[in-house]
Design an enzyme around this catalytic site. Structure first.
Site, PDB file in Angstrom:
ATOM      1  CG  HIS A 118      -2.031  -1.014   1.101  1.00 60.06           C
ATOM      2  ND1 HIS A 118      -2.021  -2.202   1.803  1.00 60.06           N
ATOM      3  CD2 HIS A 118      -3.163  -1.033   0.339  1.00 60.06           C
ATOM      4  CE1 HIS A 118      -3.100  -2.898   1.511  1.00 60.06           C
ATOM      5  NE2 HIS A 118      -3.815  -2.223   0.628  1.00 60.06           N
ATOM      6  CG  HIS A 136      -7.392   3.592  -3.804  1.00 63.99           C
ATOM      7  ND1 HIS A 136      -6.286   3.819  -4.596  1.00 63.99           N
ATOM      8  CD2 HIS A 136      -7.281   2.303  -3.375  1.00 63.99           C
ATOM      9  CE1 HIS A 136      -5.559   2.720  -4.654  1.00 63.99           C
ATOM     10  NE2 HIS A 136      -6.127   1.789  -3.922  1.00 63.99           N
TER      11      HIS A 136
END
Length: 461
Positions: A184, A224
Site C-alpha cells: 500500500h 484511495h
C-alpha cells in the site's frame, strides 16, 4: 515548515549534505570565490528561500523553501528528488505555462523523459509496467502519470486548474503514501490510477461519463489508499487505534483515506476557485467512491451490481447509475493485480503477502491473536492468492465482464485463469517438495534406529 529539495543530475541517490540544510540563501555557492559574483554568506543567511550550489558536489543544486511554501516532506523519509539541474534551467517555461505540443516534457526529469514519455504513449495498455515507469521517473510515477492523464482528458483547461497547485497537490499525495509499505504505497496508487484509466476508456463509459466523472474517477484512484498504515482494520480495532475510535470501527481505513484526500485538496487550494457548493459536492462524491473500496462491503456492492445486470436497468445517462459504475470500476482497479500478466501479477502478490506477514509478525511480537491471513507459519503466497482469486476477484470480474464485454475484459479473465493455474502449480510443487523433504528426514532416522538395534539384539542372543 522548511523543506530542502536536491536537484540532481547524477547520481540520483545522493543525500542532501548537512551543511546545505543549514543554509538560508537566495542563491548561494559553497565556494568562497563566489563563482557568479554572489552576495556574501552573511547576507544570504537573512533571505527566505534558497537555491544553493555546492562546490563539493558539482552535480547538484539544492532548493530551500521556507515558511509559507507548503510543500511536505515525510518525517523519516529520504529527501525526494523531483527535478534535475537541466530541468531547473527550463523552470521558467514551466511556471509560465507548458507548451501545448509537449505538455509533460518539462515535468519529467530530462534524463528519463524520453523513455517515460514513450511509456505514457501506451498508458492505456493493460500490460503497462508500473514498476518500470516508477524507476524511469525516479520514484515519481504517481505524480507524472496522474498529471499526464489530467492533461490527456483536458481537465486542466476544463476546470481551470492552476498547474502549480495541481503539481503541488499531486506531490503531497505521493508523499503521504508510506514508502515503507511493501504494497500500500504510491506505486500501488499509480497502478490503480492506470487501471482506472483503462476502464474509463471502455466504450460504455467513454461515451457517457462527464468531465466531472472523469476528474473524480482519477482523483479517487490516486487517493484511495492515502496514508495507509500497512495494517488492516481489525488490527486497528483490537489495538484501540485512535482511527478506529474516530470512525467508530466502520470503514476505518477508507474514511481516513477520504478525509486525508479532502485535507490535501483544501491545503493545496486546487478547487478553491470553484463555487463552495460545487467543491463540497465533489468532496462528498470523492468520499463515496473511496468508501466503495472497503473489502468488507464487497458482497453488498456485488449483489447490487448483479441485480442491475440481471434486470438490465443500468442507464448511464442517469447520474446515480454513472456514479455506481464508477464505484465498481474503482473496486475492480483496486484488486485487479490477479488480472495482470503473470510477470506483474506475481510481483504484486508477493508484495501484498509480505505486508500481511509483517502485520502477523507484529501481532505475534505483542502477544495479540495473529490474523489467519497474516500468519507466515501457516500460510503461503500461493494459498493466499488462490483463495483471494476464487472468493473475491473472480466473482467481481465475472460481473464486470457481463457489464462490459470487451477485449479488455476477455484479456483480464484470461490472465486471471492463467495466474490461478500458475499459483496452483506452484503450490503443488511446493507441497510435493515438502513431502519429499519430510520422507528424507524420516528415512535416515529409521536406518539409524535399525543399525543400533540389530547389534544389540545380536549381543543379547
Amino acid at each position: 515548515m522548511e523543506v530542502c529539495y536536491q536537484l540532481p543530475v547524477l547520481p540520483l541517490d545522493r543525500p542532501v549534505p548537512k551543511h546545505v540544510l543549514s543554509r538560508r540563501g537566495a542563491i548561494s555557492f559553497s565556494s568562497s570565490s563566489s563563482l557568479f559574483g554572489g552576495p556574501a554568506p552573511r547576507q544570504l543567511s537573512k533571505r527566505r528561500g534558497a537555491i544553493s550550489y555546492d562546490s563539493e558536489d558539482q552535480t547538484a543544486l539544492y532548493i530551500r523553501m521556507l515558511g509559507d511554501v507548503r510543500v511536505r516532506k515525510p518525517k523519516t523519509m529520504n529527501v525526494r528528488r523531483l527535478l534535475s539541474f537541466q530541468r531547473y534551467l527550463h523552470s521558467s517555461r514551466f511556471f509560465h505555462g507548458i507548451p501545448a505540443n509537449n505538455p509533460l516534457g518539462y515535468i519529467l526529469d530530462d534524463d528519463f523523459t524520453g523513455q517515460a514519455k514513450l511509456m505514457l504513449q501506451k498508458v492505456g495498455n493493460w500490460n503497462f509496467d508500473i514498476f518500470l515507469f516508477d524507476r524511469l521517473t525516479n520514484g515519481n510515477s504517481l505524480v507524472n502519470l496522474t498529471f499526464h492523464l489530467f492533461n490527456t482528458y483536458g481537465l486542466i483547461e476544463l476546470f481551470q486548474l492552476d498547474m502549480i497547485k495541481l503539481r503541488r497537490f499531486l506531490v503531497m499525495i505521493q508523499e503521504d503514501y508510506r514508502c515503507q509499505n511493501p504494497y500500500h504505497n504510491a506505486v500501488h496508487a499509480a497502478d490503480v490510477t492506470q487501471a482506472m484509466y483503462c476502464y474509463l476508456q471502455e466504450p460504455k463509459l467513454a461515451e457517457t461519463l462527464t468531465s466531472c466523472d472523469l476528474l473524480l474517477g482519477l482523483l479517487a484512484a490516486a487517493t484511495h489508499d492515502l496514508d495507509h498504515p500497512g495494517v488492516n482494520q481489525p488490527f486497528l480495532i483490537k489495538t484501540d487505534h485512535y482511527l478506529a475510535a474516530l470512525y467508530k470501527n466502520s470503514s476505518v481505513l477508507e474514511n481516513h483515506h477520504w478525509k486525508s484526500a479532502v485535507g490535501l485538496l483544501r491545503e493545496s487550494d486546487l478547487l478553491s476557485h470553484l463555487p463552495t457548493e460545487d467543491g463540497l459536492n465533489m468532496e462528498e462524491r470523492l468520499g463515496s467512491l473511496i468508501l466503495a473500496t472497503d473489502i468488507s462491503r464487497q458482497n453488498d456492492y456485488l449483489s447490487e451490481f448483479r441485480t442491475h445486470l440481471d434486470k438490465g436497468d443500468l442507464c448511464l445517462t442517469n447520474g446515480g447509475h454513472r456514479h455506481f459504475i464508477l464505484q465498481m470500476a474503482l473496486k475492480c482497479a483496486d484488486i485487479c493485480n490477479p488480472c495482470r500478466p503473470w510477470k506483474l501479477s506475481k510481483q504484486w502478490s508477493e508484495k501484498v503477502t509480505e505486508e500481511f506477514f509483517h502485520q502477523g509478525d507484529i501481532e505475534r511480537k505483542h502477544n495479540l491473536e495473529v490474523t489467519p491471513l497474516c500468519d507466515r507459519q501457516s500460510n503461503s503466497v500461493a494459498n493466499i492468492q488462490i483463495g483471494f482469486m476464487a472468493y473475491v476477484v473472480e466473482p467481481l470480474f465475472v460481473e464486470w465482464s457481463r457489464f462490459s464485454d470487451t477485449r479488455l475484459s476477455q484479456t483480464m479473465m484470461s490472465h486471471l485463469s492463467l495466474n490461478k493455474q500458475g499459483w496452483n502449480e506452484g503450490r503443488d510443487k511446493q507441497e510435493a517438495s515438502s513431502s519429499r523433504a519430510s520422507e528424507e528426514q524420516r528415512t535416515p532416522a529409521t536406518k539409524d534406529s535399525n543399525s543400533k538395534v540389530l547389534p544389540q539384539g545380536s549381543k543379547g542372543s
